[in-house]
Write an enzyme that holds these catalytic residues in place. Sequence first.
Site, PDB file in Angstrom:
ATOM      1  N   HIS A 178      -6.523  19.168  56.309  1.00 52.22           N
ATOM      2  CA  HIS A 178      -6.340  19.414  54.658  1.00 52.22           C
ATOM      3  C   HIS A 178      -6.367  18.163  53.937  1.00 52.22           C
ATOM      4  O   HIS A 178      -5.656  17.220  54.230  1.00 52.22           O
ATOM      5  CB  HIS A 178      -4.823  19.904  54.641  1.00 52.22           C
ATOM      6  CG  HIS A 178      -4.447  21.126  55.416  1.00 52.22           C
ATOM      7  ND1 HIS A 178      -4.249  22.381  54.948  1.00 52.22           N
ATOM      8  CD2 HIS A 178      -4.003  21.029  56.797  1.00 52.22           C
ATOM      9  CE1 HIS A 178      -3.947  23.151  55.761  1.00 52.22           C
ATOM     10  NE2 HIS A 178      -3.725  22.543  57.135  1.00 52.22           N
ATOM     11  N   GLU A 190       2.248  29.011  63.942  1.00 59.17           N
ATOM     12  CA  GLU A 190       2.775  27.605  63.847  1.00 59.17           C
ATOM     13  C   GLU A 190       4.134  27.772  63.737  1.00 59.17           C
ATOM     14  O   GLU A 190       4.871  27.429  64.602  1.00 59.17           O
ATOM     15  CB  GLU A 190       2.139  26.907  62.542  1.00 59.17           C
ATOM     16  CG  GLU A 190       2.798  25.419  62.357  1.00 59.17           C
ATOM     17  CD  GLU A 190       2.229  24.954  61.047  1.00 59.17           C
ATOM     18  OE1 GLU A 190       1.816  25.647  59.907  1.00 59.17           O
ATOM     19  OE2 GLU A 190       2.468  23.732  60.745  1.00 59.17           O
ATOM     20  N   ASP A 219      -4.627  17.750  61.009  1.00 57.02           N
ATOM     21  CA  ASP A 219      -3.688  18.458  60.116  1.00 57.02           C
ATOM     22  C   ASP A 219      -3.469  17.761  58.645  1.00 57.02           C
ATOM     23  O   ASP A 219      -4.233  17.897  57.749  1.00 57.02           O
ATOM     24  CB  ASP A 219      -2.324  18.795  60.688  1.00 57.02           C
ATOM     25  CG  ASP A 219      -1.815  20.133  60.060  1.00 57.02           C
ATOM     26  OD1 ASP A 219      -2.633  20.850  59.046  1.00 57.02           O
ATOM     27  OD2 ASP A 219      -0.960  20.874  60.602  1.00 57.02           O
ATOM     28  N   ASP A 220      -2.627  16.810  58.599  1.00 57.50           N
ATOM     29  CA  ASP A 220      -2.147  15.953  57.114  1.00 57.50           C
ATOM     30  C   ASP A 220      -1.740  14.887  57.720  1.00 57.50           C
ATOM     31  O   ASP A 220      -0.707  14.503  57.730  1.00 57.50           O
ATOM     32  CB  ASP A 220      -1.088  16.789  56.575  1.00 57.50           C
ATOM     33  CG  ASP A 220      -1.044  18.373  56.283  1.00 57.50           C
ATOM     34  OD1 ASP A 220      -1.959  18.569  55.153  1.00 57.50           O
ATOM     35  OD2 ASP A 220      -1.008  19.022  56.919  1.00 57.50           O
TER      36      ASP A 220
HETATM   37  N1  HPA Z   1       0.788  24.697  57.790  1.00 51.92           N
HETATM   38  C1  HPA Z   1       0.556  25.418  56.473  1.00 51.92           C
HETATM   39  N2  HPA Z   1       0.121  25.180  55.514  1.00 51.92           N
HETATM   40  C2  HPA Z   1      -0.124  23.811  55.453  1.00 51.92           C
HETATM   41  C3  HPA Z   1      -0.149  22.793  56.377  1.00 51.92           C
HETATM   42  C4  HPA Z   1       0.173  23.375  57.835  1.00 51.92           C
HETATM   43  O1  HPA Z   1       0.386  22.546  58.722  1.00 51.92           O
HETATM   44  N3  HPA Z   1      -0.800  21.635  56.049  1.00 51.92           N
HETATM   45  C5  HPA Z   1      -1.177  21.875  54.703  1.00 51.92           C
HETATM   46  N4  HPA Z   1      -0.728  22.984  54.301  1.00 51.92           N
HETATM   47 ZN    ZN Z   2      -2.687  23.136  58.630  1.00 51.64          ZN
END
Ligand code: HPA
Ligand code: ZN
Length: 341
Positions: A26, A207, A285-286
């Site tokens: 993201h 997740e 991911d982030d």
């Molecule tokens: N999961 C869901 N939404 C998100 C994530 C994530 O890991 N990172 C940024 N938005």
């Molecule tokens: Zn994600």
Amino acid sequence: MPDGFATRDERAAFIAALPKAELHLHIEGSLEPELMFELAQRNNVAIPFASVEEVRAAYAFSNLQDFLDIYYQGMGVLHTEQDFHDLTAAYCARANADNVRHIEIFFDPQGHTERGIAFATVIAGITRALDDAGARYGMSSKLIMCFLRHLSEAEAEATLDEALPFLDRITGVGLDSSEVGHPPAKFERVFARARGLGLKIVAHAGEEGPPAYVREALDLLGVDRIDHGNRSLEDAALVRRLADEGMTLTVCPLSNLKLCVVNDIADHPLRTMLDAGLRATVNSDDPSYFGGYVNANYLAVANALDLSRDELVTLACNSFTGSFLDDAAKARHLAAIEACV
Ligand code: HPA
Ligand code: ZN
């Protein structure tokens, strides 16, 4: 073990040298605290932190929602085309340093348009930086627009309408944000329209949400990839189906640790996934929020699970095989991995 590593340094060097693709990133989650402060000052935006250290100290999460609350607050410093450019350029430089040769990155337009930032501003800044990264590093890229699943399907439809003039720069659509209580079924119609427009389809599923959400992503959204997918492992028939269909999972080890999807990195299911024949990949991911970019994710999970050279090569190959590159480009990257090992 002939395939193993004598030292952690040897493993780190092997990972660093592997050509890799990143498929789950993201762009707003790559906003480092230093840039957050710079942009807050540039745009005269107040942020509730006095220092970079204070920001990092706030990054302690016990679940996905904890993180999302601070993630949406953080992206509030992004206002101008130049801001989105600088954010994306910083990420591309970090990815290049990790020998990431191809990126498929998410952006969350609704996180910006709902603050009054024009869709065109967001896309112009991001794509200018991606084009620069292509020229500077030879890094290829694709852009995936995510719908925020805590918002309504009508709002996702409106966002898809806004994207129509920019479809030459958007490869796919995804689904992110708060998973539990917002199943893929909620977005069946907007994803059908996106598929009809020729867009690739991905969705975060499994997740925090149950295996049933992964099945819905497959059956109702028609996904080309599953983002995360960890909880698929609770359903043996689903695992067989994902393996049989060659479905790619974009797995994010440090994210899973920071969001308490796993309690310890040593409990991470990555090897279980590979042993079950799943096409798993490793992604960040982030990275600003979860403590590491691609190589740090490979290294953390490889050290904890004692992953072999063969397993690491499989993960790197999967990242290209599971990408939206054409077959010729995939073959070139797979040959580069072969040459490097
Ligand atoms: N999961 C869901 N939404 C998100 C994530 C994530 O890991 N990172 C940024 N938005
Ligand atoms: Zn994600």
